[in-house]
Write a protein that holds these residues in place. Structure first.
Motif, short mmCIF file in Angstrom:
data_model
loop_
_atom_site.label_atom_id
_atom_site.label_comp_id
_atom_site.label_asym_id
_atom_site.label_seq_id
_atom_site.Cartn_x
_atom_site.Cartn_y
_atom_site.Cartn_z
N GLN A 1 1.08 6.42 -6.87
CA GLN A 1 0.19 7.14 -7.33
C GLN A 1 0.28 8.69 -7.14
OE1 GLN A 1 -2.26 6.22 -8.90
NE2 GLN A 1 -3.38 8.15 -9.18
N ARG A 2 1.26 9.05 -6.04
CA ARG A 2 1.43 10.60 -5.92
C ARG A 2 2.51 11.08 -6.96
NH1 ARG A 2 5.32 13.44 -4.53
NH2 ARG A 2 6.77 11.73 -4.13
N TYR B 1 0.86 -1.14 -0.05
CA TYR B 1 0.19 -0.09 0.10
C TYR B 1 0.89 1.10 0.22
CZ TYR B 1 -3.09 3.50 1.49
OH TYR B 1 -3.62 4.89 1.92
N GLN B 2 1.89 1.36 0.96
CA GLN B 2 2.76 2.43 0.92
C GLN B 2 3.33 2.82 -0.49
OE1 GLN B 2 5.25 1.40 4.26
NE2 GLN B 2 3.82 2.38 5.71
N ARG C 1 0.92 3.94 -2.98
CA ARG C 1 0.48 5.11 -2.76
C ARG C 1 1.32 6.24 -3.13
NH1 ARG C 1 -0.07 6.78 3.55
NH2 ARG C 1 2.18 6.67 2.85
N GLU C 2 2.73 6.09 -2.99
CA GLU C 2 3.81 6.92 -3.42
C GLU C 2 3.96 6.83 -4.90
OE1 GLU C 2 7.26 9.29 -3.56
OE2 GLU C 2 5.66 8.94 -2.05
#
Length: 116
Positions: free
Chosen positions: A65-66, A58-59, A62-63
């Motif tokens: 996607q950022r 997930y981490q 998420r990065e």
């Protein structure tokens, strides 16, 4: 492997590998200890491993996607007329090579007038 050039992917890979190794070590120690309800302990370890791997993934995503959202915003700003818009591409890996190529397109356009 070229995929392990990116330090973030390499870190994710090593974190997942560490989870698997720790789970295997815990399962072996439970088996050697002769505990009752061995299956329950191994199941709980497997749940902990799955939770840890899920958190690491997930981490990472998420990065990613950022980074993609930031690149999209920079491209949108460039299309809107801000010719100083620039995508950060200071890391290694396929995504950063793509960002670098997008930035190079702007350089080619302004220097050589390739695009209208």
């Amino acid at each position: 492997m070229k995929i392990l050039v990116n330090k973030k992917i390499k870190t994710l890979f090593y974190a997942i590998l560490l989870c698997v190794v720790l789970f295997s070590a815990a399962a072996l120690s439970f088996m050697k200890s002769g505990l009752e309800n061995l299956a329950l302990y191994i199941f709980l370890c497997a749940l902990c491993m799955a939770a840890a791997i899920s958190i690491f993934c997930y981490q990472y995503f998420r990065e990613q996607q950022r980074l993609i959202e930031n690149a999209t915003a920079q491209i949108t700003e460039y299309i809107a007329g801000d010719h100083g818009a620039h995508i950060e591409c200071n890391d290694e890996g396929g995504l950063y090579r793509l960002f670098h190529e997008v930035n190079s397109m702007e350089f080619c356009r302004t220097k050589h007038k390739i695009f209208p």
